[in-house]
Scaffold this active site. Structure first.
Site, PDB file in Angstrom:
ATOM      1  N   ASP A 155     -35.816  -2.605 -45.397  1.00  0.00           N
ATOM      2  CA  ASP A 155     -35.730  -3.179 -44.050  1.00  0.00           C
ATOM      3  C   ASP A 155     -36.257  -2.125 -43.087  1.00  0.00           C
ATOM      4  OD1 ASP A 155     -35.053  -4.497 -41.754  1.00  0.00           O
ATOM      5  OD2 ASP A 155     -32.887  -4.504 -42.113  1.00  0.00           O
ATOM      6  N   PRO A 162     -41.892   7.997 -40.227  1.00  0.00           N
ATOM      7  CA  PRO A 162     -41.192   8.175 -41.506  1.00  0.00           C
ATOM      8  C   PRO A 162     -41.247   6.945 -42.413  1.00  0.00           C
ATOM      9  CG  PRO A 162     -39.610   7.917 -39.706  1.00  0.00           C
ATOM     10  CD  PRO A 162     -40.970   8.017 -39.074  1.00  0.00           C
TER      11      PRO A 162
HETATM   12  N1  SAM Z   1     -35.965  -5.725 -38.616  1.00  0.00           N
HETATM   13  C1  SAM Z   1     -36.825  -4.700 -38.251  1.00  0.00           C
HETATM   14  C2  SAM Z   1     -38.267  -5.008 -38.124  1.00  0.00           C
HETATM   15  O1  SAM Z   1     -38.912  -5.452 -39.103  1.00  0.00           O
HETATM   16  O2  SAM Z   1     -38.804  -4.826 -37.025  1.00  0.00           O
HETATM   17  C3  SAM Z   1     -36.520  -3.434 -38.963  1.00  0.00           C
HETATM   18  C4  SAM Z   1     -35.228  -2.966 -38.400  1.00  0.00           C
HETATM   19  S1  SAM Z   1     -34.523  -1.484 -38.850  1.00  0.00           S
HETATM   20  C5  SAM Z   1     -33.897  -1.034 -37.279  1.00  0.00           C
HETATM   21  C6  SAM Z   1     -35.785  -0.345 -39.257  1.00  0.00           C
HETATM   22  C7  SAM Z   1     -35.224   1.056 -39.476  1.00  0.00           C
HETATM   23  O3  SAM Z   1     -35.942   1.737 -40.501  1.00  0.00           O
HETATM   24  C8  SAM Z   1     -35.296   1.976 -38.248  1.00  0.00           C
HETATM   25  O4  SAM Z   1     -34.022   2.118 -37.682  1.00  0.00           O
HETATM   26  C9  SAM Z   1     -35.854   3.300 -38.800  1.00  0.00           C
HETATM   27  O5  SAM Z   1     -35.163   4.441 -38.307  1.00  0.00           O
HETATM   28  C10 SAM Z   1     -35.641   3.113 -40.307  1.00  0.00           C
HETATM   29  N2  SAM Z   1     -36.527   3.927 -41.161  1.00  0.00           N
HETATM   30  C11 SAM Z   1     -37.855   4.156 -41.016  1.00  0.00           C
HETATM   31  N3  SAM Z   1     -38.304   4.962 -42.002  1.00  0.00           N
HETATM   32  C12 SAM Z   1     -37.242   5.235 -42.814  1.00  0.00           C
HETATM   33  C13 SAM Z   1     -37.069   6.004 -44.007  1.00  0.00           C
HETATM   34  N4  SAM Z   1     -38.093   6.664 -44.568  1.00  0.00           N
HETATM   35  N5  SAM Z   1     -35.833   6.052 -44.568  1.00  0.00           N
HETATM   36  C14 SAM Z   1     -34.778   5.398 -44.004  1.00  0.00           C
HETATM   37  N6  SAM Z   1     -34.888   4.665 -42.873  1.00  0.00           N
HETATM   38  C15 SAM Z   1     -36.099   4.571 -42.285  1.00  0.00           C
END
Ligand code: SAM
Length: 275
Positions: A155, A162
């Site tokens: 997700d 990242p």
């Molecule tokens: N529903 C959403 C969309 O498609 O627009 C995605 C929502 S969720 C908030 C996405 C999250 O992924 C972010 O909070 C971000 O910090 C996290 N994220 C990005 N790269 C990541 C990684 N390598 N490991 C863990 N979390 C990560």
């Protein structure tokens, strides 16, 4: 004076919602986090200027990302969600009574904290006793856990910062190692209209590591083009027919056993992206 909250999408499109009140704005170590009450879609959270969650349409995204793969698994006991710090996907995961442990691996602790404070209906599942919240890089976590999960859900944000590595074949190879036999991986894979390259990239990464790859679609009014995709991978054929009674117990607003089956019907332009 009217206040508008706009997302500049891929440089050539704009999507906007009339804003009522700006509730929170901060710049975390990873991104800008903004929470605003809007007239048309309720409370919304943006990360780096892109809509992530709105109260009005989040159920479609979270139900389809979680229930399609979990219902395709006979007994999903250990589930990992990578990203998804708002908690919406975990909220759907813990609706499954078979789930014994749900790990949320969100790199940015501020996303989780802000969601708990401003989006309690989305973050609700984070307080379930089966949930473990970790704030680290999902790529590393997957590499360090062999044969630990039945289902892995990705997700993530768009492939920038990242999140870039979460779209690579190497990451899916690590997911395969982190899954038990019979395991299923499933990712949000962006819009077939405006991110065809990403849809293709995710399908290639899944196909490089799993024998079955299934693209499925859902409407998402606040995401670019309003039409979204998900991609599931497994080493067995994914079932089109799932247990209707089990699906009904999830008390969903979008996902049903019928919607599950319908998800296998793809328009030719989308099918062409993954073939
Ligand atoms: N529903 C959403 C969309 O498609 O627009 C995605 C929502 S969720 C908030 C996405 C999250 O992924 C972010 O909070 C971000 O910090 C996290 N994220 C990005 N790269 C990541 C990684 N390598 N490991 C863990 N979390 C990560």
């Amino acid at each position: 004076m009217e206040l508008w909250l706009e997302e500049l999408q891929l440089g050539n499109m704009r999507f906007g919602l009339r804003a009522d009140t700006v509730l929170h704005r901060e710049v975390s170590r990873f991104q800008e986090i903004l929470v605003v009450d809007t007239y048309a879609f309720g409370r919304v959270m943006m990360l780096d200027g892109t809509f992530q969650v709105t109260e009005k349409d989040e159920f479609v995204y979270h139900e389809m990302l979680a229930h399609f793969p979990l219902m395709s698994h006979e007994s999903p006991k250990d589930v990992l969600v990578i990203g998804g710090g708002d908690g919406g996907t975990i909220r759907e995961v813990v609706k499954h009574p078979e789930v014994e442990r749900a790990v949320l691996c969100e790199i940015d602790p501020r996303v989780t904290a802000v969601a708990r404070e401003y989006l309690p209906s989305v973050a609700a599942g984070l307080s379930d006793p089966r949930v473990e919240v970790l704030h680290e890089d999902g790529i590393k976590l997957v590499q360090d856990h062999e044969g630990a999960f039945d289902v892995i859900l990705i997700d993530s944000t768009d492939p920038v910062g990242p999140a870039v590595g979460l779209y690579s074949p190497e990451f899916y190879a690590a997911c395969k190692r982190a899954l038990r036999p019979g395991g299923i991986v499933c990712a949000q894979s962006e819009s077939p209209f405006v991110n065809g390259d990403v849809v293709r990239r995710v399908a290639q990464s899944v196909k490089a590591n799993f024998s079955a790859c299934q693209l499925y679609l859902a409407p998402l009014p606040t995401y670019p083009s309003g039409f979204w995709s998900f991609t599931a991978g497994a080493d067995h054929e994914l079932p089109q027919d799932v247990d209707k009674a089990r699906a009904e117990r999830l008390a969903t607003r979008y996902y049903t056993a019928e919607m599950h089956k319908a998800a296998f019907a793809l328009p030719p332009f989308a099918k062409a992206l993954v073939e």
